[in-house]
Write an enzyme that holds these catalytic residues in place. Structure first.
Site, PDB file in Angstrom:
ATOM      1  N   VAL A   1      62.555 -51.219  78.755  1.00 23.35           N
ATOM      2  CA  VAL A   1      62.873 -50.890  77.355  1.00 23.35           C
ATOM      3  C   VAL A   1      61.949 -51.659  76.410  1.00 23.35           C
ATOM      4  O   VAL A   1      61.402 -51.090  75.453  1.00 23.35           O
ATOM      5  CB  VAL A   1      64.352 -51.210  77.045  1.00 23.35           C
ATOM      6  CG1 VAL A   1      64.628 -51.075  75.553  1.00 23.35           C
ATOM      7  CG2 VAL A   1      65.272 -50.282  77.817  1.00 23.35           C
TER       8      VAL A   1
ATOM      9  N   TRP B   1      58.355 -50.213  76.744  1.00 18.60           N
ATOM     10  CA  TRP B   1      58.216 -48.882  76.150  1.00 18.60           C
ATOM     11  C   TRP B   1      58.208 -48.946  74.621  1.00 18.60           C
ATOM     12  O   TRP B   1      57.493 -48.194  73.967  1.00 18.60           O
ATOM     13  CB  TRP B   1      59.358 -47.974  76.631  1.00 18.60           C
ATOM     14  CG  TRP B   1      59.311 -46.618  76.011  1.00 18.60           C
ATOM     15  CD1 TRP B   1      58.397 -45.632  76.257  1.00 18.60           C
ATOM     16  CD2 TRP B   1      60.203 -46.089  75.013  1.00 18.60           C
ATOM     17  NE1 TRP B   1      58.662 -44.533  75.484  1.00 18.60           N
ATOM     18  CE2 TRP B   1      59.763 -44.784  74.706  1.00 18.60           C
ATOM     19  CE3 TRP B   1      61.325 -46.604  74.367  1.00 18.60           C
ATOM     20  CZ2 TRP B   1      60.415 -43.981  73.775  1.00 18.60           C
ATOM     21  CZ3 TRP B   1      61.964 -45.800  73.440  1.00 18.60           C
ATOM     22  CH2 TRP B   1      61.512 -44.509  73.152  1.00 18.60           C
ATOM     23  N   HIS B   2      58.973 -49.859  74.052  1.00 20.96           N
ATOM     24  CA  HIS B   2      59.017 -49.972  72.596  1.00 20.96           C
ATOM     25  C   HIS B   2      57.745 -50.587  72.009  1.00 20.96           C
ATOM     26  O   HIS B   2      57.576 -50.599  70.791  1.00 20.96           O
ATOM     27  CB  HIS B   2      60.228 -50.811  72.163  1.00 20.96           C
ATOM     28  CG  HIS B   2      61.481 -50.010  72.033  1.00 20.96           C
ATOM     29  ND1 HIS B   2      62.352 -49.816  73.084  1.00 20.96           N
ATOM     30  CD2 HIS B   2      62.023 -49.340  70.984  1.00 20.96           C
ATOM     31  CE1 HIS B   2      63.368 -49.068  72.683  1.00 20.96           C
ATOM     32  NE2 HIS B   2      63.198 -48.762  71.425  1.00 20.96           N
ATOM     33  N   GLY B   3      56.869 -51.105  72.838  1.00 20.02           N
ATOM     34  CA  GLY B   3      55.614 -51.646  72.324  1.00 20.02           C
ATOM     35  C   GLY B   3      55.118 -52.878  73.040  1.00 20.02           C
ATOM     36  O   GLY B   3      53.924 -53.176  73.038  1.00 20.02           O
TER      37      GLY B   3
END
Length: 364
Positions: free
Chosen positions: A324, A327-329
């Site tokens: 998570v 994926w968010h950066g």
């Protein structure tokens, strides 16, 4: 009264919605209802063609080619039917979004930063959809080959209501529901549409009131008022921020969720009110339901989940939050955020296990 300009996500999607995306969603609705009325059997392919055309129109031929290339690479790797190889491919494709040279090349394709960010957000979400399809392909039986073909992958990846920002719908759910042919009632769908629009308009008005009157994000961007505020005031600001986040996603997920209903699909449940939450675990289960289902089905359960040993459960949960955050950066603050959430979930589950011991229950 001027609005608080510091919440980038809300300002960004409202601006794109007003300019083009809402019109393209209206076009999808028209194509969907006409295909359900006239050619129900070919509905997935009608929506696939429309989604590809909308992508081309909004992101240009180069943006369209990037998404098509990601889908083709994912499908080619899935042919080996090795889950680990599929995950490696997905992580590498996500990593390419953060290579400076690639970022600069993509920026030159567009006149504005907003257009580049639209491609970035879209490709990030499409990576999850490609991962879902590829893993389902790895797990499917030979008898299911026709429903796991490349055209079905394109129908899934280019499905327009979820195209730019989600919500996430796993491929197994999407394909089952899209292949199901049901009786179509114009009157019923019209009622669903009218009620849905009224609800979303109410949420949008509430979000606009909050962003015009409360200035939560502007206060957070300045250290001076935060340093002088009491702990009660800081707690109130934190609550106000998460409440705005909740209302914002009622709109951002409510619009595509309504279109999913109009297409005869069941959308993931909308976020639950954060004021009703009292645990990390419940927050992750019921705020972004689509993302939670993805994480559980493709990471947590395959890694052993709650059915494995204590160490296995800790590892499964850690890998879930690590993905998570990545994926968010993958910025440092996101790793801290993921680690704190992981710690919160572990403490809660550990406490539940301790309290379930009969001796402890007797003492209580």
């Amino acid at each position: 009264m001027p609005q608080d300009p510091m919440d980038f996500e809300w300002s960004y999607w409202v601006e794109w919605g007003r300019e083009r995306i809402l019109w393209l969603l209206a076009g999808h609705l028209l194509v969907s209802q006409m295909s359900r009325l006239l050619v129900e059997k070919y509905k997935p392919w009608c929506l696939m063609v429309y989604g590809m055309a909308a992508c081309w129109l909004l992101l240009g031929i180069k943006g369209f080619a990037v998404i098509l290339l990601h889908a083709a690479i994912s499908f080619a790797v899935a042919q080996f039917q090795l889950s680990l190889l599929t995950w490696l491919c997905s992580l590498i494709l996500l990593a390419t979004l953060r290579i400076p040279a690639v970022e600069e090349t993509k920026r030159r394709w567009y006149d504005t930063e907003n257009e580049y960010y639209l491609l970035l957000f879209t490709v990030s979400v499409r990576c999850l959809f490609c991962t879902s399809f590829s893993l389902e392909y790895c797990w499917h039986a030979p008898s299911q080959k026709s429903s796991h073909s490349f055209p079905w992958m394109l129908a899934y990846v280019f499905y327009y209501p979820t195209f730019h920002n989600g919500p996430l719908v796993n491929f197994d759910e999407f394909s089952k529901q899209m292949r199901r042919q049901e009786a179509f009632s114009v009157k019923t769908n019209l009622i669903i549409l009218i009620v849905g629009i009224i609800r979303i308009f109410f949420w949008w008005c509430l979000a606009e009131l909050m962003i015009h009157l409360m200035y939560i994000h502007a206060l957070y961007s300045s250290a001076l008022p935060l340093e002088s505020a009491s702990y009660w005031a800081l707690g109130g600001l934190a609550l106000a921020q998460v409440l705005f986040f909740y209302v914002k996603y009622l709109v951002l997920y409510g619009v595509p969720g309504l279109l999913l209903q109009m297409d005869g699909l069941k959308p993931p449940a909308l976020p639950c009110c954060v004021s009703l939450m009292h645990s990390f675990t419940e927050m992750w289960r019921s705020f972004d339901v689509g993302l939670h289902r993805f994480l559980v089905r493709y990471i947590y359960v395959p890694m052993g989940g709650s059915q494995s040993s204590l160490l296995g459960t800790l590892l499964s949960t850690a890998l879930t939050f690590a993905f998570v955050s990545y994926w968010h950066g993958g910025q440092s603050y996101l790793w801290y955020w993921g680690a704190l959430n992981w710690l919160g979930v572990i403490v809660e589950n550990g406490t539940k296990r301790i309290l379930s011991i009969s001796l402890i229950q007797d003492l209580i």
